[in-house]
Motif scaffolding. Structure first.
Motif, PDB file in Angstrom:
ATOM      1  N   GLU A  73      69.093  -6.164 168.019  1.00  0.00           N
ATOM      2  CA  GLU A  73      67.905  -5.821 167.236  1.00  0.00           C
ATOM      3  C   GLU A  73      66.776  -6.822 167.468  1.00  0.00           C
ATOM      4  O   GLU A  73      65.615  -6.436 167.648  1.00  0.00           O
ATOM      5  CB  GLU A  73      68.267  -5.759 165.753  1.00  0.00           C
ATOM      6  CG  GLU A  73      67.125  -5.258 164.873  1.00  0.00           C
ATOM      7  CD  GLU A  73      67.494  -5.204 163.405  1.00  0.00           C
ATOM      8  OE1 GLU A  73      66.715  -4.624 162.623  1.00  0.00           O
ATOM      9  OE2 GLU A  73      68.553  -5.740 163.039  1.00  0.00           O
ATOM     10  N   GLU A 106      65.402  -6.336 170.995  1.00  0.00           N
ATOM     11  CA  GLU A 106      64.529  -5.162 171.081  1.00  0.00           C
ATOM     12  C   GLU A 106      63.154  -5.435 170.476  1.00  0.00           C
ATOM     13  O   GLU A 106      62.134  -4.982 171.000  1.00  0.00           O
ATOM     14  CB  GLU A 106      65.196  -3.980 170.373  1.00  0.00           C
ATOM     15  CG  GLU A 106      66.392  -3.417 171.126  1.00  0.00           C
ATOM     16  CD  GLU A 106      67.085  -2.313 170.346  1.00  0.00           C
ATOM     17  OE1 GLU A 106      67.788  -1.500 170.977  1.00  0.00           O
ATOM     18  OE2 GLU A 106      66.926  -2.264 169.098  1.00  0.00           O
ATOM     19  N   MET A 107      63.112  -6.173 169.369  1.00  0.00           N
ATOM     20  CA  MET A 107      61.825  -6.502 168.764  1.00  0.00           C
ATOM     21  C   MET A 107      61.020  -7.431 169.665  1.00  0.00           C
ATOM     22  O   MET A 107      59.790  -7.306 169.762  1.00  0.00           O
ATOM     23  CB  MET A 107      62.040  -7.162 167.395  1.00  0.00           C
ATOM     24  CG  MET A 107      62.530  -6.209 166.315  1.00  0.00           C
ATOM     25  SD  MET A 107      61.478  -4.740 166.123  1.00  0.00           S
ATOM     26  CE  MET A 107      59.865  -5.477 165.856  1.00  0.00           C
ATOM     27  N   LEU A 157      63.492  -2.438 180.979  1.00  0.00           N
ATOM     28  CA  LEU A 157      62.690  -3.141 179.974  1.00  0.00           C
ATOM     29  C   LEU A 157      62.639  -4.637 180.265  1.00  0.00           C
ATOM     30  O   LEU A 157      61.607  -5.290 180.031  1.00  0.00           O
ATOM     31  CB  LEU A 157      63.262  -2.900 178.580  1.00  0.00           C
ATOM     32  CG  LEU A 157      63.049  -1.497 177.991  1.00  0.00           C
ATOM     33  CD1 LEU A 157      63.682  -1.410 176.605  1.00  0.00           C
ATOM     34  CD2 LEU A 157      61.543  -1.181 177.911  1.00  0.00           C
ATOM     35  N   LEU A 180      55.764  -5.730 175.098  1.00  0.00           N
ATOM     36  CA  LEU A 180      55.176  -4.490 175.625  1.00  0.00           C
ATOM     37  C   LEU A 180      53.852  -4.156 174.970  1.00  0.00           C
ATOM     38  O   LEU A 180      53.019  -3.449 175.565  1.00  0.00           O
ATOM     39  CB  LEU A 180      56.163  -3.341 175.444  1.00  0.00           C
ATOM     40  CG  LEU A 180      57.421  -3.374 176.327  1.00  0.00           C
ATOM     41  CD1 LEU A 180      58.368  -2.251 175.932  1.00  0.00           C
ATOM     42  CD2 LEU A 180      57.049  -3.269 177.805  1.00  0.00           C
ATOM     43  N   THR A 181      53.649  -4.624 173.736  1.00  0.00           N
ATOM     44  CA  THR A 181      52.406  -4.313 173.017  1.00  0.00           C
ATOM     45  C   THR A 181      51.359  -5.417 173.166  1.00  0.00           C
ATOM     46  O   THR A 181      50.424  -5.509 172.369  1.00  0.00           O
ATOM     47  CB  THR A 181      52.700  -4.072 171.537  1.00  0.00           C
ATOM     48  OG1 THR A 181      53.442  -5.188 171.000  1.00  0.00           O
ATOM     49  CG2 THR A 181      53.504  -2.798 171.345  1.00  0.00           C
ATOM     50  N   MET A 225      54.388  -8.757 163.632  1.00  0.00           N
ATOM     51  CA  MET A 225      53.622  -7.792 164.437  1.00  0.00           C
ATOM     52  C   MET A 225      52.444  -7.221 163.645  1.00  0.00           C
ATOM     53  O   MET A 225      51.467  -6.744 164.226  1.00  0.00           O
ATOM     54  CB  MET A 225      54.542  -6.666 164.902  1.00  0.00           C
ATOM     55  CG  MET A 225      55.601  -7.115 165.888  1.00  0.00           C
ATOM     56  SD  MET A 225      54.952  -7.347 167.537  1.00  0.00           S
ATOM     57  CE  MET A 225      54.799  -5.634 168.042  1.00  0.00           C
ATOM     58  N   VAL A 259      61.192  -7.491 172.966  1.00  0.00           N
ATOM     59  CA  VAL A 259      60.697  -6.621 174.046  1.00  0.00           C
ATOM     60  C   VAL A 259      59.522  -5.784 173.562  1.00  0.00           C
ATOM     61  O   VAL A 259      58.506  -5.640 174.255  1.00  0.00           O
ATOM     62  CB  VAL A 259      61.843  -5.732 174.564  1.00  0.00           C
ATOM     63  CG1 VAL A 259      61.288  -4.635 175.479  1.00  0.00           C
ATOM     64  CG2 VAL A 259      62.880  -6.571 175.304  1.00  0.00           C
ATOM     65  N   GLN A 260      59.630  -5.239 172.362  1.00  0.00           N
ATOM     66  CA  GLN A 260      58.548  -4.422 171.815  1.00  0.00           C
ATOM     67  C   GLN A 260      57.264  -5.238 171.663  1.00  0.00           C
ATOM     68  O   GLN A 260      56.164  -4.763 171.955  1.00  0.00           O
ATOM     69  CB  GLN A 260      58.968  -3.855 170.457  1.00  0.00           C
ATOM     70  CG  GLN A 260      57.962  -2.898 169.831  1.00  0.00           C
ATOM     71  CD  GLN A 260      57.762  -1.637 170.659  1.00  0.00           C
ATOM     72  OE1 GLN A 260      58.689  -1.185 171.330  1.00  0.00           O
ATOM     73  NE2 GLN A 260      56.558  -1.082 170.644  1.00  0.00           N
ATOM     74  N   ALA A 261      57.408  -6.499 171.200  1.00  0.00           N
ATOM     75  CA  ALA A 261      56.230  -7.362 171.045  1.00  0.00           C
ATOM     76  C   ALA A 261      55.587  -7.644 172.386  1.00  0.00           C
ATOM     77  O   ALA A 261      54.351  -7.633 172.517  1.00  0.00           O
ATOM     78  CB  ALA A 261      56.641  -8.667 170.364  1.00  0.00           C
ATOM     79  N   ARG A 277      59.220  -8.132 163.125  1.00  0.00           N
ATOM     80  CA  ARG A 277      58.585  -6.877 162.690  1.00  0.00           C
ATOM     81  C   ARG A 277      57.411  -7.165 161.747  1.00  0.00           C
ATOM     82  O   ARG A 277      56.350  -6.524 161.839  1.00  0.00           O
ATOM     83  CB  ARG A 277      59.640  -6.001 162.020  1.00  0.00           C
ATOM     84  CG  ARG A 277      59.170  -4.581 161.723  1.00  0.00           C
ATOM     85  CD  ARG A 277      60.312  -3.715 161.194  1.00  0.00           C
ATOM     86  NE  ARG A 277      61.296  -3.432 162.211  1.00  0.00           N
ATOM     87  CZ  ARG A 277      62.530  -3.906 162.244  1.00  0.00           C
ATOM     88  NH1 ARG A 277      62.939  -4.741 161.292  1.00  0.00           N
ATOM     89  NH2 ARG A 277      63.369  -3.575 163.211  1.00  0.00           N
ATOM     90  N   THR A 291      59.152  -6.986 181.040  1.00  0.00           N
ATOM     91  CA  THR A 291      58.706  -7.983 180.059  1.00  0.00           C
ATOM     92  C   THR A 291      59.024  -9.423 180.421  1.00  0.00           C
ATOM     93  O   THR A 291      58.245 -10.322 180.084  1.00  0.00           O
ATOM     94  CB  THR A 291      59.337  -7.680 178.685  1.00  0.00           C
ATOM     95  OG1 THR A 291      60.765  -7.625 178.816  1.00  0.00           O
ATOM     96  CG2 THR A 291      58.830  -6.352 178.138  1.00  0.00           C
TER      97      THR A 291
END
Length: 598
Positions: free
Chosen positions: A428, A431-432, A468, A438-439, A412, A434-436, A409, A472
């Motif tokens: 957790e 998910e972070m 997801l 996706l962005t 990022m 995957v979020q990284a 986090r 990714t």
């Protein structure tokens, strides 16, 4: 094929006694057909022009005596073997890991060993084995037998090795004695008790000269023996030092408990660790240099045990990080696909395997190639395995509530291009990651699964939705390490048939047309193990549209695995069998390191 037999001893020089002269050695080699008459004349002429006080073996090795069989220059070891056969004695290449330095130093004084140019290498209740490079000089034997009350058995060794190890072994023994003597009661159970002894007037300091010398010797030996780890293990009556070489632990030396405590304290001090704290595990790091001047980094880890503090030093080979994929063990088939994947702009790339399978080495080697000046590569690790100048590395600190997820986090917000997460352990962190991805970031991470397809099911078990993962995940690399055969002593294995190979990879098929099985034999270069070094074997899964469809449907593992193979993945067992077929390792080694194909 039959095991190679030892050559029969040549006839010794009749009536010869005293030190070996180089002219006599040349003449013996000519008589026995080892060199030609012309080469003997040329050697005599070259040696006569370079008069020196060097031992005969060293002198002849320096001028490069050419063998009669192929014209190649004979080195010091080959000349030593010839001299041993001529004298009718055994040949020995001294392996410091197999020498009990304490017993050796007790059987003879330093001055006596240096004066007669001999070195004890093995001591038993009835016999002491002594290495010498002068097999016809035995004036010292009777005195050693009388003093040691043991029978002397002589072996012939390289004079350079005798000189080197005489200095090192006796210096080490003196250092251990000095450290033990300065500590007074060497059997103290803990460092705190030794501190109390110090307050009472008995000094045992981590900076004591004897302790410093023991630690320096330990490191230099470990570097020279290609050790990947140094283990300092406290036991009830003594401390045990072991090296891990090619994945196998070797006993090196035993020291009194008080000396072991002082050595551990010295290493902790250099690693900026809390020397007095022994009740909880600690981590540290040391940088030093090898005998050749290369910078070596070591990661330290301590653990409380029943008899004291156990310390493990993991040594990072400076050459490993700059190896290309082929040197790490990648086949051209997998290397090309891995390189393409690592150059993608965004997504998640996973490396899986058990502890000690080489995942970190693969990731660091890859990150070094993609970490150019145009990109920002950041890592979040626990612990930081090795410091890399091209990377921005961050250490997880659970005691401060700074976990992998918190680290990602924070990263990022640091404008990264490539992120490496040490390990995905929970939802957790997943998910972070995957979020990284996706962005718009490329994310590398590790998982502990047995094979590549299992990584997808593991993430779904953690709670990551299939859609997801499909959006990714770029690919998954599963890997293992296997020992490679020693090139100096491996022999063709007549037991290895194509049927045995086919059975090992069943139900898959392998092209065994060029099957060249070899078996380990053992020599001085590999310490009689038959193996020297390790290499990786890999299973690379690339995510295709057909594979994504199966993931979305939530099918069982078997269809996922079948589709991955159709997309170009070679299972670990198959990859290991192919390396065995190439003669790089054994089929038994490959089978023991990889999961079954059934």
């Amino acid at each position: 094929m039959k095991r190679a037999t030892r050559p029969a001893p040549l006839a010794p020089a009749a009536g010869y006694a005293g030190l070996v002269q180089w002219r006599h050695l040349v003449e013996w080699m000519r008589e026995d057909g080892v060199i030609t008459a012309d080469e003997a004349e040329r050697t005599i002429a070259r040696c006569a022009q370079a008069e020196s006080a060097q031992p005969a073996l060293v002198r002849l090795a320096a001028v490069g005596v050419a063998r009669a069989s192929d014209g190649a220059a004979m080195g010091a070891e080959e000349l030593t073997k010839f001299l041993a056969r001529r004298a009718g004695l055994g040949y020995l290449r001294i392996d410091p890991l197999k020498v009990d330095v304490g017993k050796v130093a007790d059987s003879m004084s330093t001055s006596y060993a240096e004066r007669h140019k001999v070195l004890p290498v093995q001591v038993s209740a009835s016999e002491v084995v002594v290495a010498t490079s002068e097999p016809f000089d035995d004036d010292w034997v009777a005195e050693v037998e009388r003093q040691s009350r043991r029978r002397v058995r002589r072996v012939v060794a390289n004079p350079a090795d005798i000189k080197r190890y005489t200095a090192e072994f006796f210096a080490l023994a003196r250092s251990v004695r000095a450290a033990q003597k300065s500590g007074g009661a060497s059997g103290a159970a803990s460092f705190e008790q030794l501190v109390e002894l110090g307050r009472a007037g008995r000094q045992l300091d981590a900076n004591d000269q004897g302790v410093i010398q023991v630690v320096d010797w330990l490191w230099q030996y470990a570097f020279g023996q290609r050790a990947s780890d140094i283990h300092l293990e406290p036991r009830r009556d003594q401390g045990v030092i072991r090296f891990r070489i090619d994945g196998v632990l070797h006993p090196v030396y035993q020291v009194p408990p008080g000396v072991m405590n002082a050595i551990t304290a010295r290493v902790k001090l250099l690693g900026r660790m809390d020397v007095v704290e022994k009740r909880r595990p600690q981590d540290g790091r040391i940088k030093t240099r090898s005998p050749s001047g290369e910078e070596i980094e070591m990661r330290l880890s301590t653990l409380p045990t029943a008899f004291g503090e156990k310390l493990v030093m993991r040594i990072f080979d400076p050459d490993t990080a700059i190896k290309d994929l082929a040197a790490l063990g990648f086949t051209p088939h997998d290397a090309g696909r891995w390189e393409v994947m690592a150059r993608r702009p965004h997504g998640i790339i996973l490396v899986t395997g058990p502890t000690g399978s080489g995942k970190t080495t693969t990731l660091y080697s890859t990150l070094r190639r993609v970490a150019t000046e145009e990109v920002n590569v950041s890592t979040i690790e626990d612990p930081i395995e090795r410091i890399e100048p091209m990377l921005n590395q961050t250490q997880v600190q659970p005691q401060l509530d700074f976990s992998f997820a918190e680290g990602v986090r924070a990263l990022m917000r640091q404008d990264p291009d490539i992120i490496m997460i040490g390990e995905i352990r929970d939802l957790e962190t997943a998910e972070m990651a995957v979020q990284a991805a996706l962005t718009g970031h490329l994310v590398f991470s590790t998982l502990h699964t047995n094979d590549a397809p299992s990584a997808l099911t593991r993430l779904m078990e953690l709670g990551v939705p299939a859609y997801l993962l499909n959006a990714t995940i770029l690919g998954v690399l599963a890997q293992r390490l296997v020992r490679t055969l020693c090139p100096a002593c491996r022999q063709p294995d007549d037991r290895g048939t194509t049927e045995v190979l086919a059975e090992a990879v069943r139900p898959w098929k392998i092209n065994a047309g060029n099957y060249r099985p070899y078996k380990p034999m053992g020599c001085v270069d590999c310490r009689m193990t038959g193996f020297r070094g390790r290499m990786g074997i890999y299973e690379l899964l690339t995510v295709s549209e057909a594979f994504r469809a199966l993931v979305q449907q939530g099918v069982a593992m078997a269809p996922l695995r079948k589709q991955a193979v159709a997309d170009g993945m070679r299972p670990l067992r198959l990859a290991g069998a192919m390396r065995a077929a190439e003669g790089l390792t054994t089929l038994e080694e490959a089978v023991s390191a990889t999961p079954s194909l059934e």
